[in-house]
Scaffold this motif. Structure first.
Motif, PDB file in Angstrom:
ATOM      1  N   ALA A 182       0.776  -1.084   0.289  1.00  0.00           N
ATOM      2  CA  ALA A 182       0.010   0.161   0.632  1.00  0.00           C
ATOM      3  C   ALA A 182       1.394   1.534  -0.065  1.00  0.00           C
ATOM      4  N   ILE A 183       1.869   1.318   0.941  1.00  0.00           N
ATOM      5  CA  ILE A 183       2.746   2.584   0.860  1.00  0.00           C
ATOM      6  C   ILE A 183       3.590   2.803  -0.270  1.00  0.00           C
ATOM      7  N   GLU A 184       4.072   1.437  -0.619  1.00  0.00           N
ATOM      8  CA  GLU A 184       4.967   1.823  -2.427  1.00  0.00           C
ATOM      9  C   GLU A 184       3.205   2.632  -3.222  1.00  0.00           C
ATOM     10  N   PHE A 185       3.108   2.033  -3.393  1.00  0.00           N
ATOM     11  CA  PHE A 185       1.759   2.936  -4.360  1.00  0.00           C
ATOM     12  C   PHE A 185       1.732   3.391  -4.798  1.00  0.00           C
ATOM     13  N   ILE A 186       0.996   4.583  -2.937  1.00  0.00           N
ATOM     14  CA  ILE A 186       1.222   6.004  -2.812  1.00  0.00           C
ATOM     15  C   ILE A 186       2.635   6.231  -3.178  1.00  0.00           C
ATOM     16  N   ILE A 187       3.803   6.146  -2.502  1.00  0.00           N
ATOM     17  CA  ILE A 187       4.821   6.727  -2.945  1.00  0.00           C
ATOM     18  C   ILE A 187       4.693   6.729  -4.348  1.00  0.00           C
ATOM     19  N   LEU A 188       4.826   5.486  -5.427  1.00  0.00           N
ATOM     20  CA  LEU A 188       5.056   5.669  -6.424  1.00  0.00           C
ATOM     21  C   LEU A 188       3.682   6.191  -7.294  1.00  0.00           C
ATOM     22  N   LYS A 189       2.291   6.787  -7.592  1.00  0.00           N
ATOM     23  CA  LYS A 189       1.900   7.681  -7.203  1.00  0.00           C
ATOM     24  C   LYS A 189       2.073   8.914  -7.150  1.00  0.00           C
ATOM     25  N   GLU A 190       2.427   9.028  -5.942  1.00  0.00           N
ATOM     26  CA  GLU A 190       2.876  10.714  -5.922  1.00  0.00           C
ATOM     27  C   GLU A 190       3.727  10.875  -6.713  1.00  0.00           C
ATOM     28  N   LEU A 191       5.037  10.162  -7.043  1.00  0.00           N
ATOM     29  CA  LEU A 191       5.895  10.770  -7.923  1.00  0.00           C
ATOM     30  C   LEU A 191       5.837  11.253  -9.401  1.00  0.00           C
ATOM     31  N   LEU A 192       4.834  10.209  -9.621  1.00  0.00           N
ATOM     32  CA  LEU A 192       4.718   9.745 -11.120  1.00  0.00           C
ATOM     33  C   LEU A 192       3.565  11.129 -11.374  1.00  0.00           C
ATOM     34  N   LYS A 193       2.844  11.792 -10.248  1.00  0.00           N
ATOM     35  CA  LYS A 193       1.912  13.205  -9.796  1.00  0.00           C
ATOM     36  C   LYS A 193       2.332  14.563 -10.903  1.00  0.00           C
ATOM     37  N   ASN A 194       3.906  13.930 -10.236  1.00  0.00           N
ATOM     38  CA  ASN A 194       4.303  15.067  -9.831  1.00  0.00           C
ATOM     39  C   ASN A 194       6.256  14.668 -10.216  1.00  0.00           C
ATOM     40  N   LYS A 195       6.231  14.711 -12.054  1.00  0.00           N
ATOM     41  CA  LYS A 195       6.806  14.400 -12.038  1.00  0.00           C
ATOM     42  C   LYS A 195       8.092  15.517 -12.805  1.00  0.00           C
ATOM     43  N   ASN A 196       8.865  15.379 -13.021  1.00  0.00           N
ATOM     44  CA  ASN A 196       9.898  16.426 -12.994  1.00  0.00           C
ATOM     45  C   ASN A 196      10.041  16.658 -11.516  1.00  0.00           C
ATOM     46  N   LYS A 197       9.023  16.506 -10.655  1.00  0.00           N
ATOM     47  CA  LYS A 197       9.731  17.885  -9.119  1.00  0.00           C
ATOM     48  C   LYS A 197      10.394  16.865  -8.401  1.00  0.00           C
ATOM     49  N   VAL A 198      11.076  18.157  -7.297  1.00  0.00           N
ATOM     50  CA  VAL A 198      11.430  17.425  -6.400  1.00  0.00           C
ATOM     51  C   VAL A 198      10.489  16.820  -4.787  1.00  0.00           C
ATOM     52  N   LEU A 199      10.483  15.555  -5.173  1.00  0.00           N
ATOM     53  CA  LEU A 199       9.256  15.692  -3.206  1.00  0.00           C
ATOM     54  C   LEU A 199      10.208  15.253  -2.350  1.00  0.00           C
ATOM     55  N   SER A 200       9.980  15.389  -1.677  1.00  0.00           N
ATOM     56  CA  SER A 200      11.212  15.696   0.571  1.00  0.00           C
ATOM     57  C   SER A 200      10.333  14.756   0.599  1.00  0.00           C
ATOM     58  N   ARG A 201      11.935  13.880   1.533  1.00  0.00           N
ATOM     59  CA  ARG A 201      11.134  12.695   1.928  1.00  0.00           C
ATOM     60  C   ARG A 201      10.133  13.657   3.576  1.00  0.00           C
ATOM     61  N   GLU A 202      10.116  14.608   3.807  1.00  0.00           N
ATOM     62  CA  GLU A 202       8.934  15.122   4.110  1.00  0.00           C
ATOM     63  C   GLU A 202       7.597  15.649   3.553  1.00  0.00           C
ATOM     64  N   SER A 203       7.588  15.078   2.870  1.00  0.00           N
ATOM     65  CA  SER A 203       6.738  15.780   2.123  1.00  0.00           C
ATOM     66  C   SER A 203       5.792  14.135   1.691  1.00  0.00           C
ATOM     67  N   VAL A 256      17.586  12.513  -4.932  1.00  0.00           N
ATOM     68  CA  VAL A 256      18.356  14.413  -4.580  1.00  0.00           C
ATOM     69  C   VAL A 256      18.972  14.153  -2.961  1.00  0.00           C
ATOM     70  N   LYS A 257      19.693  13.920  -3.005  1.00  0.00           N
ATOM     71  CA  LYS A 257      20.900  13.252  -2.456  1.00  0.00           C
ATOM     72  C   LYS A 257      20.440  14.573  -0.673  1.00  0.00           C
ATOM     73  N   ASN A 258      20.191  14.387   0.388  1.00  0.00           N
ATOM     74  CA  ASN A 258      20.051  14.654   1.489  1.00  0.00           C
ATOM     75  C   ASN A 258      18.830  15.654   1.588  1.00  0.00           C
ATOM     76  N   PHE A 259      17.790  15.387   0.592  1.00  0.00           N
ATOM     77  CA  PHE A 259      16.615  15.867   0.414  1.00  0.00           C
ATOM     78  C   PHE A 259      15.727  14.763   0.163  1.00  0.00           C
ATOM     79  N   GLY A 260      15.208  14.544  -1.322  1.00  0.00           N
ATOM     80  CA  GLY A 260      13.875  13.432  -1.270  1.00  0.00           C
ATOM     81  C   GLY A 260      14.493  12.752  -2.871  1.00  0.00           C
ATOM     82  N   TYR A 261      12.716  12.576  -3.796  1.00  0.00           N
ATOM     83  CA  TYR A 261      13.181  11.907  -4.812  1.00  0.00           C
ATOM     84  C   TYR A 261      12.824  12.323  -5.808  1.00  0.00           C
TER      85      TYR A 261
END
Ligand code: CA
Length: 228
Positions: A156-177, A217-222
């Motif tokens: 479930a969690i992997e799905f949500i993370i992938l969904k967020e990444l794909l929704k925000n292509k080419n943007k950097v998402l912080s680990r906190e977000s 993205v080192k020390n920040f997110g993905y």
């Protein structure tokens, strides 16, 4: 909603079962990893809570085995880990668990985590859109992910993370977000951002070559990088 609890300490097991039933959940339990495996495979629950130190199969091995079996691979799993053993938390997530909770824990916190996970795994109201990236296709409504038309089983969690990444292509998402997305209304301030790294690592393994777009993205997110 039926929750399966694997715990060999009778007092803890009794307390969890009592409180979950009071909250309206059905419960089933085992105090031994091997027996748990048999029962869960025979009748997969809506969610499983696994202690790590158990007679028979330990919780980590049990979790891996459940993830490997087709019938049980997507059951949300919460690990109960020993206090202060950081290594337990990490190995718990690496073995495919969706979340962990450290002993001693409050039953209310456990119930909050259970509700959060069940809310996420239920078909969400987002929309019926599909998110695509080359050979990868994520169906928000059906909660499926395919690479080259082959189904990839995500937690479930992997799905949500992938969904967020794909929704925000080419943007950097912080680990906190990313944590905020995972936990939505829950207070995520006491969850370590390191857990995001572990989920991402598992996600990369499962996606194989399709994961080459997933950039750290080192020390920040993905970020999900894709030329448009
Ligand atoms: Ca134990």
């Amino acid at each position: 909603m039926r929750i399966f609890i694997v715990e060999d300490e009778p007092d803890i097991l009794r307390a969890i079962e009592y409180n979950l039933r009071k909250e309206g959940f059905e419960t089933e339990s085992a105090n031994d990893g091997n027996i748990a495996m048999e029962k869960i495979i025979a009748r997969p629950p809506d969610l499983a809570i696994l202690d790590i130190m158990l007679p028979g199969l330990d919780g980590i091995t049990l979790c891996k085995a459940l993830r490997a079996s087709k019938k049980t691979s997507t059951i949300p799993i919460i690990m109960l880990t020993a206090r202060t053993l950081e290594i337990d938390k990490v190995t718990g997530l690496e073995s495919g668990a969706d979340d962990y909770i450290t002993k001693p824990f409050s039953i209310m916190e456990l119930i909050a985590r259970i509700r959060a996970i069940l809310r996420r795994t239920r078909v969400n109201s987002d929309s019926d859109e599909k998110l695509k990236s080359e050979d990868l296709e994520l169906d928000i409504e059906k909660v499926t992910v395919k690479v080259k038309n082959k189904n990839i089983k995500l937690t479930a969690i992997e799905f949500i993370i992938l969904k967020e990444l794909l929704k925000n292509k080419n943007k950097v998402l912080s680990r906190e977000s990313i944590l905020e997305k995972i936990w939505k209304t829950e207070d995520s301030s006491n969850i370590e951002t390191r857990t995001v790294d572990v989920h991402i690592m598992n996600l990369r393994k499962k996606l194989g070559k399709a994961a080459e777009h997933l950039e750290t993205v080192k020390n920040f997110g993905y970020s999900w990088r894709e030329n448009v």
